[in-house]
Design an enzyme around this catalytic site. Structure first.
Site, PDB file in Angstrom:
ATOM      1  N   LYS A  42       0.783  -1.249   0.000  1.00  0.00           N
ATOM      2  CA  LYS A  42       0.000   0.000   0.000  1.00  0.00           C
ATOM      3  C   LYS A  42       0.814   1.299   0.000  1.00  0.00           C
ATOM      4  O   LYS A  42       0.233   2.367   0.194  1.00  0.00           O
ATOM      5  CB  LYS A  42      -0.938  -0.003   1.195  1.00  0.00           C
ATOM      6  CG  LYS A  42      -0.204  -0.018   2.537  1.00  0.00           C
ATOM      7  CD  LYS A  42      -1.058   0.477   3.676  1.00  0.00           C
ATOM      8  CE  LYS A  42      -0.255   0.571   4.953  1.00  0.00           C
ATOM      9  NZ  LYS A  42      -0.982   1.084   6.082  1.00  0.00           N
ATOM     10  N   TYR A  86       0.299   1.894  -7.425  1.00  0.00           N
ATOM     11  CA  TYR A  86      -0.596   1.459  -6.350  1.00  0.00           C
ATOM     12  C   TYR A  86      -2.061   1.744  -6.732  1.00  0.00           C
ATOM     13  O   TYR A  86      -2.925   0.861  -6.669  1.00  0.00           O
ATOM     14  CB  TYR A  86      -0.229   2.157  -5.034  1.00  0.00           C
ATOM     15  CG  TYR A  86      -1.268   1.970  -3.946  1.00  0.00           C
ATOM     16  CD1 TYR A  86      -1.493   0.712  -3.391  1.00  0.00           C
ATOM     17  CD2 TYR A  86      -2.049   3.035  -3.499  1.00  0.00           C
ATOM     18  CE1 TYR A  86      -2.467   0.528  -2.407  1.00  0.00           C
ATOM     19  CE2 TYR A  86      -3.011   2.861  -2.524  1.00  0.00           C
ATOM     20  CZ  TYR A  86      -3.220   1.610  -1.982  1.00  0.00           C
ATOM     21  OH  TYR A  86      -4.185   1.434  -1.029  1.00  0.00           O
ATOM     22  N   ASN A 144      -9.191   8.547   4.415  1.00  0.00           N
ATOM     23  CA  ASN A 144      -7.923   8.452   5.164  1.00  0.00           C
ATOM     24  C   ASN A 144      -8.123   7.834   6.545  1.00  0.00           C
ATOM     25  O   ASN A 144      -8.493   8.546   7.490  1.00  0.00           O
ATOM     26  CB  ASN A 144      -7.287   9.841   5.284  1.00  0.00           C
ATOM     27  CG  ASN A 144      -6.754  10.331   3.951  1.00  0.00           C
ATOM     28  OD1 ASN A 144      -7.490  10.428   2.975  1.00  0.00           O
ATOM     29  ND2 ASN A 144      -5.474  10.606   3.879  1.00  0.00           N
ATOM     30  N   LYS A 149      -5.481  -0.832  -7.610  1.00  0.00           N
ATOM     31  CA  LYS A 149      -6.824  -0.792  -6.995  1.00  0.00           C
ATOM     32  C   LYS A 149      -7.898  -0.668  -8.088  1.00  0.00           C
ATOM     33  O   LYS A 149      -8.958  -1.285  -8.008  1.00  0.00           O
ATOM     34  CB  LYS A 149      -6.923   0.364  -5.989  1.00  0.00           C
ATOM     35  CG  LYS A 149      -6.089   0.144  -4.729  1.00  0.00           C
ATOM     36  CD  LYS A 149      -6.605  -1.026  -3.895  1.00  0.00           C
ATOM     37  CE  LYS A 149      -5.708  -1.373  -2.753  1.00  0.00           C
ATOM     38  NZ  LYS A 149      -6.075  -2.596  -2.043  1.00  0.00           N
ATOM     39  N   SER A 181      -9.696   2.240  -2.469  1.00  0.00           N
ATOM     40  CA  SER A 181      -9.155   3.479  -1.908  1.00  0.00           C
ATOM     41  C   SER A 181      -9.659   4.672  -2.690  1.00  0.00           C
ATOM     42  O   SER A 181      -9.915   4.573  -3.900  1.00  0.00           O
ATOM     43  CB  SER A 181      -7.630   3.414  -2.000  1.00  0.00           C
ATOM     44  OG  SER A 181      -7.062   4.670  -1.732  1.00  0.00           O
TER      45      SER A 181
END
Ligand code: NAD
Ligand code: UD1
Length: 337
Positions: A86, A150, A180, A154, A126
């Site tokens: 991540k 990254y 977050n 996703k 995310s």
């Protein structure tokens, strides 16, 4: 009705909190984690929190034999899939590792699920899938924009799940786009524990509060935001964990798939976070204004209506509780390995 759940990456930050929430909701949970970013001691701490023995299997989601054995042993009703790499910067330096674990690992997991006839999954996505979004609060209909490997993994994960769902209506898929995550469990036995110097704001501030790092660099104060610093939608990790229980409930009750943001719908600036943490730890938090961070987004705030409408999800804890629980966790040095 209690269900049997496989929790991949359940020894990590969000996974460990979700383990507690699932066990408290009455589910039977098996954790699979390779400990690439977690401590083995988390198992004992989860037992102390829940008062129940933990089943924690050390293994890799990319290992089809490990998965087949687990599915044969446990007859899972669903999977909650956290296991992934991540770190944005690391993904720029080592993209293949990110595609291997986050996309290849997901494929291996989904094949094992198909073979076992287990077709319900909650997937950790995310807000990063939105890249630099055109609107804030950002709705789920905003387009995909990959900013780094990254984020790309996703997006690919979500798209793979979407096509899979279209291929067979037996699949029920919950895609959760976290904003977050911050804070720690109220027991101060589990929380975020970065091994290196943290890149993210809240763990960095925590290390300054502990005296392990000297000062916070505020990355830019000339954004088009009320105080010029970056604004984010921080969500308490215990609220986030509860969102997974609700997502699973919905998959079991309706059999339909969903894709929702998990955030509060309220943004806080970097300076507001520092001020809140200062109230929580009652220490001086030296900070200086630095250059903008490359690739940063000025404002990330979730449109939170869809999660409320579909899952009945509403956050309960605010920024002060995130900072207080973070401080309680990081200063509880006995809980860290
Ligand atoms: P984390 O690193 O604390 O947890 C991930 C866990 O997965 C770790 O325990 C790690 O050891 C394990 N893992 C990694 N690769 C594995 C593999 N190949 N096989 C088995 N286990 C493996 O991260 P986290 O913050 O808890 O994030 C969980 C999920 O949420 C990830 O998918 C992440 O991308 C996503 N997410 C996190 C954030 C955030 O800010 N923390 C935001 C949005 C989305
Ligand atoms: C970062 C990632 C994002 C990922 C998210 C959660 C980048 C560019 N983005 O997002 O892809 O999904 O973490 O893991 O890395 N800040 C400071 N000083 C610091 C650290 C941060 O001022 O030392 C500021 C940032 O500029 C930002 C805010 O604090 O305005 C939050 O930063 P961070 O915690 O890194 O999260 P994101 O930028 O949202």
């Amino acid at each position: 009705m209690p269900k049997r759940i496989l929790l991949t990456g359940g020894a990590g930050y969000i996974g460990s909190h979700t383990y507690v929430a699932l066990v408290e909701a009455g589910h039977e949970v098996v954790i699979l984690d390779n400990f690439v970013n977690a401590h083995r001691s988390v198992g004992g701490r989860l037992e102390r929190i829940t008062g129940k023995p933990v089943t924690l299997v050390e293994g890799d989601i990319r290992n089809a034999v490990t998965l087949a054995t687990l599915f044969a042993e446990h007859a899972f009703d669903a999977v909650v899939h956290f296991a992934a790499l991540k770190a944005v910067g690391e993904s720029m330096a080592r993209p293949l590792d990110y595609f291997d674990v986050n996309v290849g690992g997901l494929t291996t997991l989904l094949r094992a699920m198909e073979a076992a006839g287990c077709r319900r999954i909650v997937f950790s996505s995310s807000a990063t899938v939105y890249g630099v979004p055109d609107e804030a609060p950002t709705p789920e209909t905003a387009e995909f924009r990959a900013m780094n490997p990254y984020g790309q993994t996703k997006i690919l994960g979500e798209q793979m799940l979407d096509w899979l769902g279209q291929s067979n209506p037996d699949w029920a898929i919950g895609i959760l786009r976290y904003f977050n995550p911050a804070g720690a469990h109220g027991s101060a036995l589990i929380g975020e524990d970065p091994r290196d110097i943290p890149n993210n704001l809240m763990p960095f501030v925590a290390k300054v509060a502990l005296g392990e790092l000297e000062r916070i660099s505020v990355f830019g104060d000339d954004y088009d935001t009320p105080d010029g610093t970056g604004v984010r939608d921080y969500i308490h990790v215990e609220d986030l964990a509860r969102g997974h229980v609700l997502s699973l409930d919905r998959l079991f009750e309706s059999g339909d798939s969903h894709c929702v943001n998990l955030g509060t719908g309220r943004g806080y600036s970097v300076l507001e976070v520092i001020a809140a943490y200062k109230r929580a730890c009652n220490r001086d938090l030296p900070h200086t204004i630095a250059e903008r961070r490359a690739g940063d987004v000025p404002v990330y705030v979730a449109s939170a209506e869809k999660a409320e409408e579909i899952l009945g999800f509403r956050t309960e804890k605010g920024l002060d509780e995130m900072c207080a629980s973070s401080w309680k966790w990081v200063s509880n040095t006995g809980a860290h390995e």
